[in-house]
Write an enzyme that holds these catalytic residues in place. Structure first.
Site: not given
Ligand SMILES: [Zn+2]
Length: 136
Positions: A85, A126-127, A130
């Protein structure tokens, strides 16, 4: 405008809030910032540029695609992987799904829905993590 990348794990671990039309400047900033690092980063969430709203951008063959308030509504074929990341050091283990269906709003705040698979699906997962305050 290109923004600087946040590395503060405390800030990144706070779940983001629903985004609306008033956050379209953030949409543009996110697009610009991802574009500036596209050679080493395939996606970005708004909290990585310091804005705690549910907005992500993902690099696609045609450019940066922005998703406002993205939600995974279906997922299939889990697998174990490791991810890096831009906000964090090193690689971390995680479970992802090869196939996902995502619902989001585009820059006109219209509701969109589409299936994604493979690397693009991984980046979107992944986003979206977040946005939930999950740092992988
Ligand atoms: Zn990330």
């Amino acid at each position: 405008m290109i923004r600087s990348i946040i590395h503060d794990e405390m800030f990144l671990s706070v779940p983001s809030e629903k985004a609306g039309k008033e956050h379209l400047q953030t949409v543009q900033d996110l697009r610009d910032t991802l574009h500036s690092v596209r050679e080493r980063c395939a996606g970005m969430a708004a909290n990585m540029i310091g804005v705690n709203k549910n907005i992500i951008a993902v690099t696609m063959p045609f450019g940066e695609m922005v998703m406002i308030n993205p939600v995974i509504i279906r997922k299939a074929e889990p697998y174990e992987t490791e991810e890096g990341c831009l906000s964090l050091k090193g690689q971390r283990k995680t479970t992802r799904y090869r196939k996902i269906t995502v619902r989001w709003q585009n820059e006109n705040m219209e509701v969109m829905k589409a299936d994604f698979s493979g690397f693009t699906a991984q980046v979107i997962q992944h986003e979206i993590d977040h946005c939930a305050g999950i740092v992988i």
